[in-house]
Scaffold this motif. Structure first.
Motif, short mmCIF file in Angstrom:
data_model
loop_
_atom_site.label_atom_id
_atom_site.label_comp_id
_atom_site.label_asym_id
_atom_site.label_seq_id
_atom_site.Cartn_x
_atom_site.Cartn_y
_atom_site.Cartn_z
N GLN A 1 0.71 -1.47 -0.09
CA GLN A 1 -0.25 -0.06 -0.09
C GLN A 1 0.88 1.28 -0.19
OE1 GLN A 1 -3.43 0.42 -0.58
NE2 GLN A 1 -3.11 -2.16 -0.36
N THR A 2 2.42 1.12 0.23
CA THR A 2 3.38 2.38 0.70
C THR A 2 3.45 1.96 -1.34
OG1 THR A 2 3.72 2.24 2.73
CG2 THR A 2 4.96 3.41 1.65
N ALA A 3 4.13 1.22 -1.64
CA ALA A 3 3.76 0.99 -3.03
C ALA A 3 3.20 1.83 -3.71
CB ALA A 3 4.37 0.59 -3.46
N ARG A 4 1.79 1.66 -3.65
CA ARG A 4 0.37 1.79 -4.15
C ARG A 4 0.61 3.63 -4.35
NH1 ARG A 4 -5.17 0.61 -3.20
NH2 ARG A 4 -5.92 1.84 -4.45
N ALA A 5 0.84 4.08 -2.96
CA ALA A 5 1.22 5.68 -2.62
C ALA A 5 1.90 6.24 -3.20
CB ALA A 5 1.42 5.94 -1.13
N LEU A 6 3.48 5.88 -3.32
CA LEU A 6 4.27 6.22 -3.97
C LEU A 6 4.24 6.41 -5.59
CD1 LEU A 6 7.43 4.90 -2.08
CD2 LEU A 6 6.46 7.23 -2.03
N LEU A 7 3.73 5.40 -5.92
CA LEU A 7 3.52 5.35 -7.12
C LEU A 7 2.01 6.88 -7.62
CD1 LEU A 7 3.06 1.47 -8.21
CD2 LEU A 7 5.43 3.65 -9.11
N GLU A 8 1.16 6.93 -6.85
CA GLU A 8 0.12 7.32 -7.42
C GLU A 8 0.72 8.97 -6.71
OE1 GLU A 8 -3.41 4.63 -6.35
OE2 GLU A 8 -3.03 6.23 -3.82
N THR A 9 1.67 9.13 -5.77
CA THR A 9 1.38 10.76 -5.28
C THR A 9 3.32 10.72 -6.17
OG1 THR A 9 1.71 10.03 -3.42
CG2 THR A 9 2.29 12.07 -3.38
N ILE A 10 3.86 10.31 -7.07
CA ILE A 10 4.56 10.57 -7.46
C ILE A 10 4.66 10.25 -8.95
CG2 ILE A 10 7.17 10.65 -7.73
CD1 ILE A 10 7.33 9.71 -4.80
N ALA A 11 4.61 9.07 -9.42
CA ALA A 11 4.68 8.41 -10.59
C ALA A 11 3.37 8.88 -10.59
CB ALA A 11 4.48 7.14 -10.36
N LEU A 12 2.43 8.91 -10.77
CA LEU A 12 1.02 9.41 -11.63
C LEU A 12 0.61 11.17 -12.30
CD1 LEU A 12 -0.96 7.36 -12.43
CD2 LEU A 12 -2.49 7.79 -10.90
N PRO A 13 1.14 11.88 -11.37
CA PRO A 13 1.91 13.07 -12.67
C PRO A 13 3.02 12.86 -13.44
CG PRO A 13 1.38 12.84 -9.90
CD PRO A 13 1.90 12.11 -10.39
N ALA A 14 3.90 12.65 -13.35
CA ALA A 14 4.88 11.70 -14.47
C ALA A 14 3.94 11.33 -15.42
CB ALA A 14 5.77 11.52 -13.66
N ILE A 15 3.45 9.96 -15.58
CA ILE A 15 2.39 9.73 -16.38
C ILE A 15 1.78 10.18 -17.16
CG2 ILE A 15 1.45 7.05 -16.78
CD1 ILE A 15 2.17 6.00 -14.29
N THR A 16 0.90 10.68 -16.13
CA THR A 16 -0.33 11.90 -17.33
C THR A 16 0.57 12.74 -17.92
OG1 THR A 16 -1.38 11.79 -15.39
CG2 THR A 16 -2.45 13.46 -16.83
N THR A 17 2.12 13.42 -17.62
CA THR A 17 2.35 14.33 -18.32
C THR A 17 2.93 13.75 -19.61
OG1 THR A 17 2.53 15.87 -16.79
CG2 THR A 17 3.88 16.44 -18.14
N PHE A 18 3.34 12.66 -19.70
CA PHE A 18 3.89 11.83 -20.10
C PHE A 18 3.33 11.72 -21.39
CE2 PHE A 18 5.26 7.54 -22.30
CZ PHE A 18 7.17 7.91 -22.61
N GLY A 19 2.66 11.08 -21.57
CA GLY A 19 1.36 10.39 -22.53
C GLY A 19 2.07 9.24 -22.81
N PRO A 20 1.51 8.42 -22.61
CA PRO A 20 2.09 6.50 -23.06
C PRO A 20 1.36 6.77 -23.85
CG PRO A 20 1.55 5.88 -20.53
CD PRO A 20 1.43 8.26 -21.03
#
Ligand code: ZN
Length: 343
Positions: A217-236
């Motif tokens: 669940q911590t890994a999930r929180a890290l991905l949602e907080t740090i990675a998800l905004p970057a994924i959205t910006t990147f637009g895979p």
């Protein structure tokens, strides 16, 4: 409910990493058993070997030739962790080919996602070196083929080990966003939070190192907080998951505290980042057979937007202090990297 392509080949069972090696053929049998819960939603496909040109778009010809020759001579140890036999090179070619085959089939609309039940795994394999049970970098070969076709690729590596091979191959590549959660410190020792990519690739590497005992669940929180905004910006336009399951708390090789249901939100991040039919998962690690079966069952359910009870509760605690700290360190590293790039 959607449809899953499941890539498998008998050669994957014949690759032998050595007596008592944790990366063994039985792993694929339990993954296959997990799949049997969703038989109606699955198309089983048999890959063909990756063409040499696709392999050499990632690896040096010398590495490929030496590996092939060594296997054909009967194999043996490559390093203390990594051994091969006479079937290993063909298995590795097929494991890499499974990704290329999945790209074609998904483009033709055959399914919503592909799961590559392959051995040997790939994410530790570098441009010119087999290591960490990995011979050819299956995920990198598929990602390279996709960017050569004009795509932008998210690689989400949830294996408990850092995918040093994949990370190094794409560290300067702005068309591949590499995101990894991994135990740190642990083999192979790479994947620090400060490594955010290099040159034109600054910002398209996100390493989320997890101290021992970190929960899913911590890994999930890290991905949602740090990675998800970057994924959205990147637009895979495509997503590939390095689907390793050795972060499960029962895994004998690692000390993380993921439970099988924790994989649902992690897989969903990749699933929801791209349109249906643009998602590939490639098996990496996962060495406790029951944990691997439960975790892949949760994975298949998530791909199919279905629920499943594996008799295990999700981990509960989110380490908010770790999330805040890594968020701050990642932002600082990114600002430093971008400032260096601007010179
Ligand atoms: Zn691993």
């Amino acid at each position: 409910m959607g449809r899953i392509l499941y890539a498998t080949h008998e050669r994957f069972l014949e690759h032998d990493a050595g007596a008592w090696h944790p990366e063994r053929a039985e792993r694929l049998e339990v993954v296959r058993h997990a799949l049997s819960h969703f038989e109606d939603a699955v198309t089983i496909v048999t890959p063909t070997p990756a063409p040499r040109a696709a392999i050499e778009a990632v690896h040096t010809p010398a590495h490929v030739e030496a590996l092939e020759r060594y296997c054909l001579m009967g194999g043996g140890p490559i390093d203390p962790d990594t051994s091969v036999n006479d079937a290993s090179f063909e298995a590795a070619q097929l494991a890499a080919g499974a990704g290329l085959d999945a790209i074609e089939r998904l483009r033709q609309g055959e399914a919503d996602a592909a799961f590559l039940a392959v051995r040997p795994p790939g994410h530790h394999a570098t441009v010119d070196q087999a290591m960490g049970f990995c011979l050819l970098n299956n995920v990198a070969i598929a990602a390279q083929a996709l960017i050569d076709q004009g795509e932008r690729v998210l690689i989400l590596d949830i294996d408990a080990h850092h995918g040093n091979g994949t990370a190094a191959i794409f560290e300067r590549e702005p068309r591949v966003l590499y995101v990894s959660t991994h135990q740190y410190p642990l083999f192979p020792g790479t994947g620090r939070i400060g490594d955010v990519g290099d040159g034109p690739g600054v910002g398209t590497t996100i390493n989320l190192p997890l101290p021992p005992q970190t929960s899913g669940q911590t890994a999930r929180a890290l991905l949602e907080t740090i990675a998800l905004p970057a994924i959205t910006t990147f637009g895979p336009t495509w997503a590939i998951v390095s689907a390793g399951y050795d972060a499960h708390r029962d895994d004998p090789l690692t000390e993380l505290d993921f439970r099988a249901p924790d994989y649902a939100p992690l897989i969903a991040i990749a699933r929801d980042a791209v349109p249906p039919g643009r998602l590939i998962l490639a098996l990496e690690g996962g060495y406790d057979l029951e944990a691997l079966e439960h975790s892949t069952l949760v994975t298949f359910a998530t791909l199919l937007h279905a629920a499943v009870d594996v008799g295990e509760a999700p981990s509960r605690d989110v380490d908010h202090e770790l999330v805040t700290t890594l968020q701050r360190l990642h932002r600082a590293a990114l600002e430093r990297g971008l400032a260096n790039e601007r010179g």
